[in-house]
Design a protein around this motif. Structure first.
Motif, PDB file in Angstrom:
ATOM      1  N   PRO A  85     -14.037  70.184  55.276  1.00 25.81           N
ATOM      2  CA  PRO A  85     -12.832  69.579  55.841  1.00 25.81           C
ATOM      3  C   PRO A  85     -11.770  69.344  54.779  1.00 25.81           C
ATOM      4  CG  PRO A  85     -14.813  68.452  56.601  1.00 25.81           C
ATOM      5  CD  PRO A  85     -15.239  69.372  55.501  1.00 25.81           C
ATOM      6  N   ASN A  86     -10.514  69.504  55.193  1.00 25.19           N
ATOM      7  CA  ASN A  86      -9.402  69.218  54.298  1.00 25.19           C
ATOM      8  C   ASN A  86      -9.290  67.709  54.122  1.00 25.19           C
ATOM      9  OD1 ASN A  86      -6.274  68.533  54.063  1.00 25.19           O
ATOM     10  ND2 ASN A  86      -6.607  70.553  53.165  1.00 25.19           N
ATOM     11  N   THR A  87      -9.276  67.269  52.848  1.00 27.45           N
ATOM     12  CA  THR A  87      -9.293  65.827  52.589  1.00 27.45           C
ATOM     13  C   THR A  87      -8.055  65.125  53.130  1.00 27.45           C
ATOM     14  OG1 THR A  87      -8.344  66.266  50.398  1.00 27.45           O
ATOM     15  CG2 THR A  87     -10.750  66.078  50.547  1.00 27.45           C
ATOM     16  N   SER A  94      -8.332  59.987  60.320  1.00 29.10           N
ATOM     17  CA  SER A  94      -9.126  58.763  60.427  1.00 29.10           C
ATOM     18  C   SER A  94      -8.264  57.506  60.391  1.00 29.10           C
ATOM     19  CB  SER A  94     -10.146  58.711  59.289  1.00 29.10           C
ATOM     20  OG  SER A  94      -9.485  58.589  58.028  1.00 29.10           O
ATOM     21  N   ALA A  95      -7.112  57.581  59.704  1.00 27.71           N
ATOM     22  CA  ALA A  95      -6.183  56.444  59.583  1.00 27.71           C
ATOM     23  C   ALA A  95      -6.858  55.217  58.990  1.00 27.71           C
ATOM     24  CB  ALA A  95      -5.573  56.110  60.945  1.00 27.71           C
ATOM     25  N   LYS A  96      -7.885  55.436  58.152  1.00 26.38           N
ATOM     26  CA  LYS A  96      -8.590  54.327  57.528  1.00 26.38           C
ATOM     27  C   LYS A  96      -8.131  54.077  56.094  1.00 26.38           C
ATOM     28  CE  LYS A  96     -12.783  54.949  60.321  1.00 26.38           C
ATOM     29  NZ  LYS A  96     -14.242  55.248  60.287  1.00 26.38           N
ATOM     30  N   ILE A  97      -7.341  54.997  55.559  1.00 28.68           N
ATOM     31  CA  ILE A  97      -6.862  54.881  54.183  1.00 28.68           C
ATOM     32  C   ILE A  97      -5.345  54.728  54.221  1.00 28.68           C
ATOM     33  CG2 ILE A  97      -6.860  55.948  51.899  1.00 28.68           C
ATOM     34  CD1 ILE A  97      -9.202  57.655  52.789  1.00 28.68           C
ATOM     35  N   THR A  98      -4.809  53.851  53.405  1.00 31.46           N
ATOM     36  CA  THR A  98      -3.360  53.655  53.379  1.00 31.46           C
ATOM     37  C   THR A  98      -2.664  54.925  52.904  1.00 31.46           C
ATOM     38  OG1 THR A  98      -3.364  52.808  51.119  1.00 31.46           O
ATOM     39  CG2 THR A  98      -3.661  51.205  52.904  1.00 31.46           C
ATOM     40  N   MET A  99      -1.472  55.134  53.395  1.00 35.24           N
ATOM     41  CA  MET A  99      -0.728  56.342  53.040  1.00 35.24           C
ATOM     42  C   MET A  99      -0.438  56.393  51.541  1.00 35.24           C
ATOM     43  SD  MET A  99       0.334  59.127  54.267  1.00 35.24           S
ATOM     44  CE  MET A  99       0.149  58.711  56.010  1.00 35.24           C
ATOM     45  N   VAL A 104      -1.080  59.021  46.354  1.00 40.45           N
ATOM     46  CA  VAL A 104      -1.388  58.857  44.931  1.00 40.45           C
ATOM     47  C   VAL A 104      -2.565  59.736  44.527  1.00 40.45           C
ATOM     48  CG1 VAL A 104      -2.259  57.224  43.225  1.00 40.45           C
ATOM     49  CG2 VAL A 104      -0.395  56.550  44.737  1.00 40.45           C
ATOM     50  N   ASP A 105      -3.601  59.777  45.364  1.00 39.80           N
ATOM     51  CA  ASP A 105      -4.754  60.630  45.056  1.00 39.80           C
ATOM     52  C   ASP A 105      -4.350  62.096  45.016  1.00 39.80           C
ATOM     53  OD1 ASP A 105      -6.286  58.386  44.939  1.00 39.80           O
ATOM     54  OD2 ASP A 105      -7.179  58.615  46.940  1.00 39.80           O
ATOM     55  N   ASP A 177       2.284  60.856  63.683  1.00 42.42           N
ATOM     56  CA  ASP A 177       3.051  59.919  62.861  1.00 42.42           C
ATOM     57  C   ASP A 177       2.602  59.979  61.406  1.00 42.42           C
ATOM     58  OD1 ASP A 177       4.375  59.162  65.146  1.00 42.42           O
ATOM     59  OD2 ASP A 177       3.108  57.410  65.517  1.00 42.42           O
ATOM     60  N   GLY A 178       1.278  60.039  61.202  1.00 46.53           N
ATOM     61  CA  GLY A 178       0.776  60.125  59.840  1.00 46.53           C
ATOM     62  C   GLY A 178       1.150  61.427  59.154  1.00 46.53           C
TER      63      GLY A 178
END
Length: 654
Positions: A85-87, A94-99, A104-105, A177-178
């Motif tokens: 899967p593309n990270t 999943s919308a579990k990690i802040t944008m 930054v990653d 939206d993400g």
């Protein structure tokens, strides 16, 4: 040009009349300037390497850099199904990690190995299209964009027409939206250095331009949205660079104006270096924006897919509002004007919303004169649009024009809008009610209004009655009141002024003003100023109907029959209705017997007053000891207390 800024700016002047031929009306010749071949657009672009049919920004440096990094070994000529899967895709889904963390990653990955970071970004876009294929490093180094996309197309599942952007469930709306937020955040985080590295933006824009030319709808739709969001982010960056140039110029002029003994030579040199740097950045961003506009917008704003056309119109409005100095010109406004004639309501809706952002501010509305002259007739006619959502927004747009463009709308234009207050659709009627109130009923808008009129609300009711009578829809007072309720509710609940107007007698010497609709060229509105305070027979009947409608609206909290019911009131709203019912009962208890006595011989006026009586909190007659207001001789009705229930009315003998 809005703003009047002195430093050099990004000027994107396009004259692409040929591209709007499919939907351009015949009356847009003033805004169309012929074929693109004669425009000055190409002069602003750097020489572009060809990738397929479309042209993008300079790609020679991309090929050179990639080959310098190419390791020994063969290359695969075919795309492979994504092994993992593309990270970025999984993080957004999943919308579990802040944008911020996601971006930054990704930036850390890009700084370590820009090829790996870039491929992760474009594979995120490919995966967002619903494609199972993946762009490998070998493919990117050795194949043209058109060849890469061809192989991705072969890996695309054609079992279903659905893809992430086409799905309307809550998770996929959140993903959309993400998706937009990620692309915007990437540009914003890279705006000070990385976007000028002659690799990331050039390669990304070139890939998106080629992808928007695909015949696969999922590719075209997703890449168009991505390109438009990247463009919107670049517009903000360009605006920031323009502001920095202004500040740099002011500092330089201030330092240079100092005397020879006080002038800091090193500071002047530093400011000159900064000016050259900003100018180079401006040219870089200008080249990027021109490439996206020329390679994507001018082709996709007339795409066969309505969603794609709507995206283009929405983002064009954003560019104009964000950076009016460069984009708020007739060369760009013509695209919105042409697309007002689009056959799909969602596209017309985005055009109207874009115009609302421009007409909503006086400084931008001042630059809309030519556009208004050419397309005002179309905008006014759209109040009857078959799509009610479009018609509602058009009426709101015309209201903004009233507020910010003075006399742009003539009386004839407004006359075609007024009757819409009587339509069955409440949102449309309420929007038109605001338009009517701003144009005609707001006393503060009238010149020469007496101060006392504004205090006791008489001017409002006088003009309202004039309108209601002249519109000749006398059986629909409830619809007129409901349309004005949201913007003029407090005025319509001014029971004291209404009852005072109804109880006044019209002097005999001014009856002639109401018997002759036009007398010596004086309009009915002028009659109020010359004929005194009394009401004629028509005005009394109309005001009684308005009184009854406003009382019913206050106590029931529901629109009249034929309009969709309002949402269920909250406990706070129900409490407010009860308090308002008590207030109107207290206000009208002393006046109602007099009104019934005055109009007892006229059934058309007495019947609505009895309807008003049914809305009273009749217990107040006893608890407030107000039986005396119904003394014999004042009214043909009396109140009879009844044990265990509210009082009821019975005819009074004699």
């Amino acid at each position: 040009m809005g703003g009047g800024l002195n430093p050099p700016r990004i000027q994107l002047r396009l004259h692409t009349g040929v591209h709007g031929a499919i939907i351009a009306p015949s009356d847009t010749s003033a805004l169309s300037s012929g074929d693109d071949s004669g425009s000055d657009f190409e002069a602003t672009l750097r020489p572009c390497g060809k990738r397929g049919r479309q042209q993008g920004p300079d790609q020679s440096h991309v090929r050179k850099c990639l080959r310098m990094m190419e390791p020994n070994g063969g290359c695969s000529s075919a795309s492979t199904v994504n092994p993992e899967p593309n990270t970025l895709f999984e993080a957004i889904k999943s919308a579990k990690i802040t944008m911020e963390t996601v971006v930054v990653d990704w930036l850390e990955t890009y700084k370590r190995d820009r090829e790996t970071g870039f491929l992760e970004l474009i594979n995120f876009i490919v995966c967002s299209c619903g494609c199972q294929g993946v762009v490998t490093p070998q493919m990117f180094r050795d194949l043209q964009n058109s060849e890469v996309i061809q192989q991705l197309t072969e890996q695309f599942k054609e079992d279903s027409s659905e893809y992430p952007l086409s799905l309307n469930t809550r998770p996929w709306r959140r993903f959309r939206d993400g998706f937009c937020e990620l692309l915007t955040a990437v540009v914003q985080r890279c705006q000070y250095s990385i976007i000028y590295d002659e690799f990331l933006m050039g390669s990304l824009i070139s890939f998106l331009i080629s992808l928007t030319d695909s015949q696969v709808r999922a590719f075209r739709h997703t890449s168009t949205l991505a390109a438009m969001k990247v463009m919107s982010a670049l517009v903000k960056v360009a605006l920031g660079v323009s502001v920095q140039q202004e500040n740099n110029l002011r500092q330089y002029e201030a330092e240079r104006s100092k005397g020879p003994g006080r002038r800091a030579t090193e500071k002047l040199e530093a400011l000159m270096v900064k000016r050259r740097e900003l100018r180079e950045q401006q040219e870089e961003i200008e080249n990027m924006m021109n490439a996206i506009f020329k390679g994507v917008f001018v082709h996709r704003y007339r795409d066969v897919v309505p969603d794609i056309r709507a995206i283009c119109m929405e983002e064009l409005g954003t560019w104009m509002k964000t950076y009016a100095a460069s984009f708020l010109t007739d060369s760009y406004l013509k695209y919105i004007g042409w697309t007002l004639y689009d056959k799909q309501g969602e596209v017309r809706l985005q055009c109207v919303k874009a115009l609302q952002g421009l007409y909503g501010h006086r400084d931008t509305a001042a630059n809309m004169e030519l556009f208004t002259r050419r397309f005002k007739t179309r905008m006014v006619s759209m109040v009857l649009d078959k799509e009610l959502s479009v018609a509602v927004e058009v009426v709101k747009l015309l209201t903004l024009m009233l507020e910010n463009m003075g006399e742009a709308l003539t009386d004839e234009d407004c006359q075609s809008v007024y009757p819409i207050v009587f339509v069955a659709n409440r949102p449309l009627a309420a929007a038109t009610g605001v338009f009517l109130y701003r144009r005609l009923l707001d006393p503060q808008q009238g010149a020469g209004m007496d101060a006392s009129y504004d205090r006791d609300n008489r001017a409002f009711f006088q003009v309202l009655l004039t309108f209601f009578i002249e519109i000749e829809l006398h059986e629909h007072a409830a619809y007129l009141v409901d349309s004005l309720w949201d913007c003029a509710g407090p005025r319509l609940r001014d029971w004291e002024t209404i009852s005072a107007l109804l109880l006044e007698e019209l002097p005999a010497e001014v009856w002639c003003y109401w018997e002759t609709p036009e007398r010596a060229g004086i309009s009915r509105r002028r009659h109020w100023e010359t004929a005194g305070d009394g009401l004629g027979d028509q005005q009394e009947k109309a005001l009684v109907e308005i009184l009854a409608a406003s009382v019913v609206q206050t106590t029931e909290g529901q629109p009249p029959v034929g309009r969709e019911p309002a949402k269920k009131p909250s406990s706070r709203e129900r409490k407010a209705q009860m308090e308002e019912r008590i207030r109107l009962t207290h206000c009208l208890i002393p006046a109602l017997p007099k009104l019934l006595g005055k109009f007892s011989a006229d059934a058309d006026k007495a019947a609505p007053l009895l309807e008003v009586l049914c809305c009273f909190d009749l217990s107040i007659y006893c608890t407030g000891r107000l039986e005396k207001v119904l003394a014999p001789g004042d009214t043909p009705l009396c109140v009879t207390p009844r044990t265990g229930s509210e009082p009821f009315l019975t005819p009074q003998d004699g």
